[in-house]
Design an enzyme around this catalytic site. Structure first.
Site, PDB file in Angstrom:
ATOM      1  N   ARG A  16       0.829  -1.210   0.000  1.00 47.38           N
ATOM      2  CA  ARG A  16       0.000   0.000   0.000  1.00 47.38           C
ATOM      3  C   ARG A  16       0.864   1.261   0.000  1.00 47.38           C
ATOM      4  NH1 ARG A  16      -2.189  -3.690  -1.088  1.00 47.38           N
ATOM      5  NH2 ARG A  16      -4.086  -4.672  -0.289  1.00 47.38           N
ATOM      6  N   SER A  38     -11.370  -0.291   3.698  1.00 43.50           N
ATOM      7  CA  SER A  38     -10.455  -0.698   4.764  1.00 43.50           C
ATOM      8  C   SER A  38      -9.756   0.527   5.344  1.00 43.50           C
ATOM      9  CB  SER A  38      -9.418  -1.681   4.223  1.00 43.50           C
ATOM     10  OG  SER A  38     -10.046  -2.849   3.741  1.00 43.50           O
ATOM     11  N   GLU A  67      -4.780   3.191   6.476  1.00 41.25           N
ATOM     12  CA  GLU A  67      -4.655   3.179   5.018  1.00 41.25           C
ATOM     13  C   GLU A  67      -5.259   4.467   4.466  1.00 41.25           C
ATOM     14  OE1 GLU A  67      -6.032   0.100   1.515  1.00 41.25           O
ATOM     15  OE2 GLU A  67      -5.564  -0.699   3.489  1.00 41.25           O
TER      16      GLU A  67
END
Length: 339
Positions: A164, A240, A335
């Site tokens: 990520r 998320s 995130e």
């Protein structure tokens, strides 16, 4: 190109947080990006690039020139016997592009179906799901240098992809505007159905693994995601909220001794632990606090049920981090980007 002032961003972020942009404009070409950057420079105000608004949490009004990326277009750059290189505008909706590729029988991104956001964000945070990450199909991107206004090209290695992560989230953060991304997709699909509940879902849908298509995989993943994740059009969320943490094998073995049911996915000498499991075990799943809370089906998702405030959601996320760290000695990392 029109410049608006004091515009609400509620409809431009999937958390549906009602904060304002001091200046707001939508761009549909590289030339308009350059023009908007010049205008911001002339007014001596910062720039904020907005894609699909699916990975941000607005905690305050934005005193900046908010540039909404609407550069679209999908064009084939070249192809050979095995692969096809496709250039896509940063403003294209990611899931729409995935479906377009599937309809052309171009493989490689079907496992990334229904991920919210736009194409421009895909390399920025190396989006991934169900055993696939963007770095596996990424070829290069084009980006406008905010300082020089020149268009520069970044190849795979230059993006420095991680979990990520990419160079655009750290060392060159806020220095470029991604305008186009080129992907190398396959003409010969090789289905990846080993991750999560894909196989089980295919069986439930009556689809045999023999002769499985990329469209079958996409439909299975869409079904899984819709069963677990709230629709941001109905309940404000950014998918998320936390990354799945990666811990040392030694740390994981200690946790396993204390918590025998803890799941883990080995990665060389490390183990990836599902953040959703950690959050649920810490007692946060389904809890609500006024207009915000933790989703009842997926504890990895923080939600805004109506007129929730970004600062309150941020504070909630910090409490979850504290509890998880206290219980498992693991610090969760968001995130989502706090603005």
């Amino acid at each position: 190109m029109k410049i608006q002032e004091n515009i609400s961003l509620k409809s431009y972020n999937t958390f549906q947080i009602d904060k304002k942009a001091r200046f707001f404009t939508e761009v549909q070409s590289i030339q308009e990006v350059q023009k908007a950057l010049r205008m911001a420079e002339n007014r001596k105000i910062p720039v904020f690039i907005l894609g699909g608004g699916s990975n941000i949490l607005l905690t305050k009004d934005i005193y900046a020139m908010v540039i909404k990326m609407n550069i679209t277009g999908i064009t084939v750059q070249k192809e050979n016997q095995n692969n096809i290189w496709v250039k896509v505008g940063a403003g294209e909706i990611w899931h729409d592009f995935v479906q377009y590729a599937i309809n052309q029988n171009w493989a490689g991104i079907e496992n990334l179906s229904l991920i919210p956001g736009t194409v421009g964000a895909s390399p920025m945070q190396n989006i991934g799901a169900y055993g696939v990450e963007i770095k596996e199909v990424f070829d290069h991107l084009e980006a406008v240098n905010r300082e020089t206004l020149e268009v520069e090209i970044f190849n795979h290695d230059q993006c420095n992809f991680g979990y990520r992560e990419s160079i655009f989230k750290n060392t060159v953060r806020d220095k470029y505007v991604i305008t186009h991304v080129t992907y190398r997709l396959s003409k010969h699909p090789s289905p990846n159905i080993t991750y999560g509940a894909i196989k089980t879902t295919l069986q439930e849908m009556g689809i045999s693994e023999v002769g499985i298509t990329i469209d079958d995989i996409s439909k299975a993943i869409i079904s899984i995601r819709q069963s677990k994740l709230p629709d941001p059009k109905l309940i404000g969320n950014a998918g998320s909220f936390f990354k799945n943490p990666v811990v040392s094998l030694e740390h994981f073995e200690k946790l396993k001794a204390l918590h025998p049911t803890i799941p883990g996915y080995p990665q060389s000498k490390e183990v990836k632990v599902p953040a959703a499991w950690l959050i649920e075990q810490a007692g946060w799943k389904g809890r609500t606090f006024g207009s915000i809370g933790v989703h009842k089906n997926q504890p990895l998702v923080l939600v805004n049920y109506g007129d929730g405030d970004g600062e309150a959601i941020k504070a909630l996320s910090e409490k979850i981090q504290t509890d998880v760290e206290k219980k498992f000695n693991i610090l969760l990392h968001p995130e989502v980007n706090f603005i």
